[in-house]
Motif scaffolding. Structure first.
Motif, PDB file in Angstrom:
ATOM      1  N   ALA A  13       0.754  -1.087  -0.074  1.00  4.27           N
ATOM      2  CA  ALA A  13      -0.115   0.144  -0.013  1.00  4.27           C
ATOM      3  C   ALA A  13       0.853   1.320   0.103  1.00  4.27           C
ATOM      4  O   ALA A  13       2.013   1.377   0.925  1.00  4.27           O
ATOM      5  CB  ALA A  13      -0.875  -0.053   1.210  1.00  4.27           C
ATOM      6  N   HIS A  14       0.788   2.147  -1.166  1.00  6.70           N
ATOM      7  CA  HIS A  14       1.419   3.178  -0.924  1.00  6.70           C
ATOM      8  C   HIS A  14       0.840   4.502  -0.597  1.00  6.70           C
ATOM      9  O   HIS A  14      -0.365   4.455  -0.425  1.00  6.70           O
ATOM     10  CB  HIS A  14       1.948   3.426  -2.541  1.00  6.70           C
ATOM     11  N   LEU A  15       1.480   5.552  -0.103  1.00  7.81           N
ATOM     12  CA  LEU A  15       1.024   6.715   0.511  1.00  7.81           C
ATOM     13  C   LEU A  15       0.087   7.363  -0.364  1.00  7.81           C
ATOM     14  O   LEU A  15      -0.888   8.154   0.025  1.00  7.81           O
ATOM     15  CB  LEU A  15       1.918   7.707   0.985  1.00  7.81           C
ATOM     16  N   LEU A  35      -1.537  -0.782  -9.456  1.00  7.45           N
ATOM     17  CA  LEU A  35      -2.828  -0.287  -9.453  1.00  7.45           C
ATOM     18  C   LEU A  35      -3.211   0.974  -8.809  1.00  7.45           C
ATOM     19  O   LEU A  35      -2.671   1.096  -7.820  1.00  7.45           O
ATOM     20  CB  LEU A  35      -3.923  -1.528  -8.822  1.00  7.45           C
ATOM     21  N   ALA A  36      -3.719   1.717  -9.476  1.00 10.48           N
ATOM     22  CA  ALA A  36      -4.147   3.014  -8.994  1.00 10.48           C
ATOM     23  C   ALA A  36      -5.235   2.761  -8.205  1.00 10.48           C
ATOM     24  O   ALA A  36      -5.594   1.780  -8.011  1.00 10.48           O
ATOM     25  CB  ALA A  36      -4.687   4.201 -10.173  1.00 10.48           C
ATOM     26  N   GLY A  63     -13.076   9.734   0.775  1.00 10.74           N
ATOM     27  CA  GLY A  63     -11.626  10.136   1.167  1.00 10.74           C
ATOM     28  C   GLY A  63     -10.928  10.072   2.261  1.00 10.74           C
ATOM     29  O   GLY A  63     -10.093  10.941   2.838  1.00 10.74           O
ATOM     30  N   LEU A  64     -11.159   8.969   3.089  1.00 16.49           N
ATOM     31  CA  LEU A  64     -10.706   8.588   4.261  1.00 16.49           C
ATOM     32  C   LEU A  64      -9.680   7.567   4.061  1.00 16.49           C
ATOM     33  O   LEU A  64     -10.020   6.633   3.047  1.00 16.49           O
ATOM     34  CB  LEU A  64     -11.736   8.452   5.100  1.00 16.49           C
ATOM     35  N   VAL A  65      -8.768   7.370   5.001  1.00 20.74           N
ATOM     36  CA  VAL A  65      -7.952   6.075   4.911  1.00 20.74           C
ATOM     37  C   VAL A  65      -7.748   5.648   6.497  1.00 20.74           C
ATOM     38  O   VAL A  65      -8.048   6.599   7.513  1.00 20.74           O
ATOM     39  CB  VAL A  65      -6.446   6.328   4.526  1.00 20.74           C
TER      40      VAL A  65
END
Length: 138
Positions: A13-15, A35-36, A63-65
């Motif tokens: 998982a990228h930032l 993957l985007a 829009g949350l992580v």
């Protein structure tokens, strides 16, 4: 994870919200696909369509992580109350749980005392989660 066919799967998982899916076999064949975020969501839907249950929160759509942030041993916050970090005030991030050894502490309040090695489960915007990591000294 390892599959029954002895292939190893991993996801990075990228930032920026993208993901890299890696597949390694028992021989020299390997696959790595970046993957985007929206493409990753399609893969998730294909593998696990039940995630769209009306009772579940699809944070990416809002829009949350959600992320795990480990408090390093010897951190300046060790032994201090969570509220002293001012993390929620400064970043808007909520700490929804703390993992300590084999125990999960849900919804810790501002008086909850942090310990080195704690893993905080936080939810917020990507920027807020990044700021929380900086506050905790990640």
């Amino acid at each position: 994870m390892a599959t029954r066919e002895r292939r190893r799967l991993s996801v990075v998982a990228h930032l920026d919200g993208s993901r890299t899916l890696n597949v390694h076999g028992t021989d020299a064949d390997a696959l790595s696909v970046r993957l985007a975020a929206d493409e990753a969501a399609v893969v998730i839907d294909a593998v696990m369509p039940a995630r769209h249950s009306p009772s579940l929160l699809a944070t990416a759509e809002l829009g949350l992580v959600a992320e795990r942030i480990e408090l390093p041993e010897g951190s300046r916050w060790q032994g201090r109350p969570l509220g002293d970090t001012r993390m929620r005030t400064e970043t808007g991030v909520s700490v929804v749980a703390v993992l300590r050894r084999a125990e999960a502490i849900p919804s810790p309040g501002p008086e909850f005392r942090l310990a080195g090695g704690d893993t905080l489960i936080v939810i917020g915007t990507r920027e807020g989660v990044g700021g929380a990591g900086e506050i905790l000294g990640r």
